[in-house]
Design a protein around this motif. Sequence first.
Motif, PDB file in Angstrom:
ATOM      1  N   SER A  53      49.694  24.523  37.095  1.00  0.00           N
ATOM      2  CA  SER A  53      50.038  25.843  36.584  1.00  0.00           C
ATOM      3  C   SER A  53      51.528  26.108  36.786  1.00  0.00           C
ATOM      4  O   SER A  53      52.059  25.840  37.869  1.00  0.00           O
ATOM      5  CB  SER A  53      49.230  26.928  37.301  1.00  0.00           C
ATOM      6  OG  SER A  53      47.857  26.764  37.070  1.00  0.00           O
ATOM      7  N   THR A 162      39.177  30.314  44.623  1.00  0.00           N
ATOM      8  CA  THR A 162      39.923  30.662  43.425  1.00  0.00           C
ATOM      9  C   THR A 162      40.149  32.164  43.377  1.00  0.00           C
ATOM     10  O   THR A 162      39.211  32.958  43.476  1.00  0.00           O
ATOM     11  CB  THR A 162      39.150  30.218  42.167  1.00  0.00           C
ATOM     12  OG1 THR A 162      38.965  28.798  42.220  1.00  0.00           O
ATOM     13  CG2 THR A 162      39.912  30.584  40.906  1.00  0.00           C
ATOM     14  N   THR A 164      42.793  35.342  41.453  1.00  0.00           N
ATOM     15  CA  THR A 164      43.629  35.617  40.280  1.00  0.00           C
ATOM     16  C   THR A 164      44.904  36.361  40.670  1.00  0.00           C
ATOM     17  O   THR A 164      44.829  37.402  41.347  1.00  0.00           O
ATOM     18  CB  THR A 164      42.852  36.469  39.267  1.00  0.00           C
ATOM     19  OG1 THR A 164      41.669  35.769  38.884  1.00  0.00           O
ATOM     20  CG2 THR A 164      43.698  36.744  38.023  1.00  0.00           C
ATOM     21  N   TYR A 177      37.864  39.746  37.789  1.00  0.00           N
ATOM     22  CA  TYR A 177      38.918  39.042  38.515  1.00  0.00           C
ATOM     23  C   TYR A 177      38.861  39.273  40.021  1.00  0.00           C
ATOM     24  O   TYR A 177      39.719  38.782  40.761  1.00  0.00           O
ATOM     25  CB  TYR A 177      40.293  39.486  37.994  1.00  0.00           C
ATOM     26  CG  TYR A 177      40.443  39.310  36.504  1.00  0.00           C
ATOM     27  CD1 TYR A 177      40.473  38.038  35.938  1.00  0.00           C
ATOM     28  CD2 TYR A 177      40.513  40.413  35.657  1.00  0.00           C
ATOM     29  CE1 TYR A 177      40.588  37.868  34.558  1.00  0.00           C
ATOM     30  CE2 TYR A 177      40.631  40.257  34.279  1.00  0.00           C
ATOM     31  CZ  TYR A 177      40.671  38.983  33.738  1.00  0.00           C
ATOM     32  OH  TYR A 177      40.778  38.827  32.382  1.00  0.00           O
ATOM     33  N   TRP A 218      45.357  36.742  46.555  1.00  0.00           N
ATOM     34  CA  TRP A 218      45.522  35.643  45.606  1.00  0.00           C
ATOM     35  C   TRP A 218      46.334  34.524  46.264  1.00  0.00           C
ATOM     36  O   TRP A 218      46.889  34.686  47.336  1.00  0.00           O
ATOM     37  CB  TRP A 218      46.182  36.112  44.311  1.00  0.00           C
ATOM     38  CG  TRP A 218      47.607  36.602  44.432  1.00  0.00           C
ATOM     39  CD1 TRP A 218      48.012  37.798  44.953  1.00  0.00           C
ATOM     40  CD2 TRP A 218      48.798  35.931  44.012  1.00  0.00           C
ATOM     41  NE1 TRP A 218      49.385  37.904  44.888  1.00  0.00           N
ATOM     42  CE2 TRP A 218      49.883  36.788  44.310  1.00  0.00           C
ATOM     43  CE3 TRP A 218      49.041  34.704  43.409  1.00  0.00           C
ATOM     44  CZ2 TRP A 218      51.216  36.436  44.040  1.00  0.00           C
ATOM     45  CZ3 TRP A 218      50.361  34.345  43.126  1.00  0.00           C
ATOM     46  CH2 TRP A 218      51.430  35.218  43.431  1.00  0.00           C
TER      47      TRP A 218
END
Length: 263
Positions: A53, A162, A164, A177, A218
């Motif tokens: 990313s 994971t 966001t 999210y 996050w």
Amino acid sequence: MKYVIVLGDGMADEPLAALGDKTPLSYAKTPEMDALAACSEIGMVHTIPEGMSPGSDTANLSVMGYDPKQYYTGRSPLEALSIGVDMKADDVAIRCNIVTLSEDEPYEKKTIIDHSSDEISTEDAKILLKAVTDELQNETYQFYLGTSYRHCLIWAKGSVVTLTPPHDVLGQTIGEYLPQDAMLRRMQERSYEILSQHPLNLERKKKGLNPANSFWFWGAGTRPALDSFEEKYHKRGVMISAVDLLKGIAVGAGMDNIVVEGA
């Protein structure tokens, strides 16, 4: 020979109608940059390895000569290094933003309005962080003050779950999210219950500022292990940056951070 590397991190943007369909950079007056460009070699470089990313973390590691595929363990651990957190091998670092959420709906129906709470001052953030962590902090979850809206949660023997980034979902309903981990989600929800009625946030609203009314987690990752920059490249280096992430890379690479007044 000495080298100065200047990174315009985040300088790219989209054309804006208000600027005559120019990007902010193309619209801006940049005489010094123009002068440098006029006597320079110009080229392009691909800083993000395929399949990773794009972000300040991966790109800046790459520019400094650390292959993200080898050295990258997450953004938050690098920021943890910058504020002096001594991570254990089984710790997981998580970025804790203090964000602005809409106020009239159930938590999962809220919209994320501002990922930085109007670039809240560190002094105000310290007060709000303490209000929440006095209740939530324990041996498993430890919070650390960072800069402005950017803070750190260390999860002892945690999992790299994971999560966001809040700036990726601005203006969107947050339900899908939210963290899948039940404890992280509950801590976010509880932070809103505490902060939404905090006297400091009520005062911010009176001043026309966005209330800093929720934590947002996050960027989870484990302790990084960067090689010494000097041993790797036989050159000494220093970092000048206002960004904790960059300071963390410097700490991990054995470089000094120079604090410049006003930065």
